[in-house]
Scaffold this active site. Structure first.
Site, mmCIF file in Angstrom:
data_model
loop_
_atom_site.group_PDB
_atom_site.id
_atom_site.type_symbol
_atom_site.label_atom_id
_atom_site.label_comp_id
_atom_site.label_asym_id
_atom_site.label_seq_id
_atom_site.Cartn_x
_atom_site.Cartn_y
_atom_site.Cartn_z
ATOM 1 N N THR A 183 0.479 0.808 6.582
ATOM 2 C CA THR A 183 1.167 1.251 7.763
ATOM 3 C C THR A 183 1.541 0.036 8.605
ATOM 4 O O THR A 183 0.880 -0.994 8.535
ATOM 5 C CB THR A 183 0.317 2.230 8.608
ATOM 6 N N LYS A 206 -6.723 -4.827 -3.038
ATOM 7 C CA LYS A 206 -7.374 -5.495 -1.902
ATOM 8 C C LYS A 206 -8.375 -4.551 -1.242
ATOM 9 O O LYS A 206 -8.087 -3.368 -1.063
ATOM 10 C CB LYS A 206 -6.314 -5.972 -0.888
ATOM 11 N N CYS A 260 -2.017 -2.379 7.855
ATOM 12 C CA CYS A 260 -1.988 -3.336 6.736
ATOM 13 C C CYS A 260 -0.771 -4.251 6.753
ATOM 14 O O CYS A 260 -0.868 -5.413 6.335
ATOM 15 C CB CYS A 260 -2.107 -2.589 5.417
ATOM 16 N N GLU A 265 -4.625 -0.868 -1.319
ATOM 17 C CA GLU A 265 -5.941 -0.904 -0.682
ATOM 18 C C GLU A 265 -6.883 -0.038 -1.518
ATOM 19 O O GLU A 265 -6.504 1.062 -1.933
ATOM 20 C CB GLU A 265 -5.860 -0.359 0.757
ATOM 21 N N ASP A 267 0.784 -1.240 0.000
ATOM 22 C CA ASP A 267 0.000 0.000 0.000
ATOM 23 C C ASP A 267 0.818 1.294 0.000
ATOM 24 O O ASP A 267 0.469 2.254 0.704
ATOM 25 C CB ASP A 267 -0.968 0.008 1.198
HETATM 26 N N1 TIU Z 1 -2.646 0.343 4.277
HETATM 27 C C1 TIU Z 1 -3.084 0.582 5.502
HETATM 28 O O1 TIU Z 1 -2.372 0.426 6.484
HETATM 29 N N2 TIU Z 1 -4.385 1.104 5.625
HETATM 30 C C2 TIU Z 1 -4.779 1.953 6.627
HETATM 31 O O2 TIU Z 1 -5.928 2.376 6.673
HETATM 32 N N3 TIU Z 1 -3.823 2.346 7.519
HETATM 33 C C3 TIU Z 1 -3.965 3.264 8.513
HETATM 34 O O3 TIU Z 1 -3.031 3.391 9.316
HETATM 35 N N4 TIU Z 1 -5.051 4.003 8.586
#
Ligand code: TIU
Length: 235
Positions: free
Chosen positions: A155, A126, A159, A69, A21
């Site tokens: 993060t 995803k 994810c 995402e 992501d």
């Molecule tokens: N890719 C991912 O971690 N999606 C999130 O929404 N992360 C947040 O920290 N919000």
């Protein structure tokens, strides 16, 4: 190679780099991450080390899988629980400065220019936080005979963690690159990495990318441009 909580071994032929992501929606202003109230500049320190890792694994011929995402334009894969959570000014599907927030095909939902996928790499869209849920990720790993994952992206506690936990349950050995994963919250970054390696490596291993790059260089023959190209024979 050296890692926490103990040495991690991998075979480049059965190892994939998974980049989670690294999208404008999370790393640039005007996207989903900022709409949730986050300071998106917190994630940018991951870009440079990840560029070096991508260059090395591409040269070594490892499988590379990027994830994104995002949701379908009609939001049919977006559970109300995810849409209505929090008090975001811009919700998923709303029009922001970089297109509709977290919608597949929009400019903001794509991967940042610095880490753009190249031909031959997989890009997995995803709808959830984990890479396995409602995707072909597991099928790609099986098809390529992958048993070990080297994990980077954002993060760390969301994810990356969800994907590593799911991968661990499915029997994959996961190495998380500590400087190539990022969180909006410095304390979450530290604790999330501790959580992976605690209890004897309950979810996997953690190491800085420099250690992985050194191990990769040692395990793959160096390309030597001074050697003549091998003769090509055809019958
Ligand atoms: N890719 C991912 O971690 N999606 C999130 O929404 N992360 C947040 O920290 N919000």
């Amino acid at each position: 190679m050296s890692a926490r909580p103990y040495d991690f071994t991998f075979d480049p032929a059965t190892t994939a780099l998974v980049v989670i992501d690294m999208q404008r929606d999370f790393l640039e202003p005007g996207g989903f991450g900022e709409s949730l109230g986050n300071d998106v500049s917190q994630l940018r320190s991951t870009i440079e080390p990840l560029q070096a890792v991508l260059a090395a694994v591409r040269a070594a011929g490892l499988t590379v899988i990027h994830t994104r995402e995002g949701h379908l334009p009609d939001l049919s894969d977006l559970p109300p629980a995810k849409l209505h959570r929090g008090d975001a000014a811009l919700r998923i599907g709303d029009l922001g400065p970089k297109g509709r927030i977290l919608i597949r095909g929009e400019y903001g939902q794509d991967i940042i220019d610095e880490l753009a996928p190249v031909d031959g790499e997989y890009v997995i869209d995803k709808p959830g936080k984990g890479a396995f849920y409602a995707t072909a990720f597991g099928d790609v790993l099986a098809e390529k005979g992958i048993t070990s994952l080297v994990v980077a992206g954002v993060t760390t506690e969301v994810c990356v963690h969800t994907t590593v936990r799911e991968a661990n349950d499915r029997g994959f050995e996961c190495l998380v690159l500590s400087d190539c994963v990022g969180s909006y919250f410095p304390e979450f970054q530290r604790v999330a990495l501790e959580m992976v390696a605690a209890q004897g490596g309950i979810f996997g291993w953690v190491a800085p990318s420099a250690d992985f790059l050194a191990a990769l260089a040692a395990s793959t023959p160096a390309a030597d441009s001074t050697l003549p190209a091998p003769a090509v024979t055809a019958s």
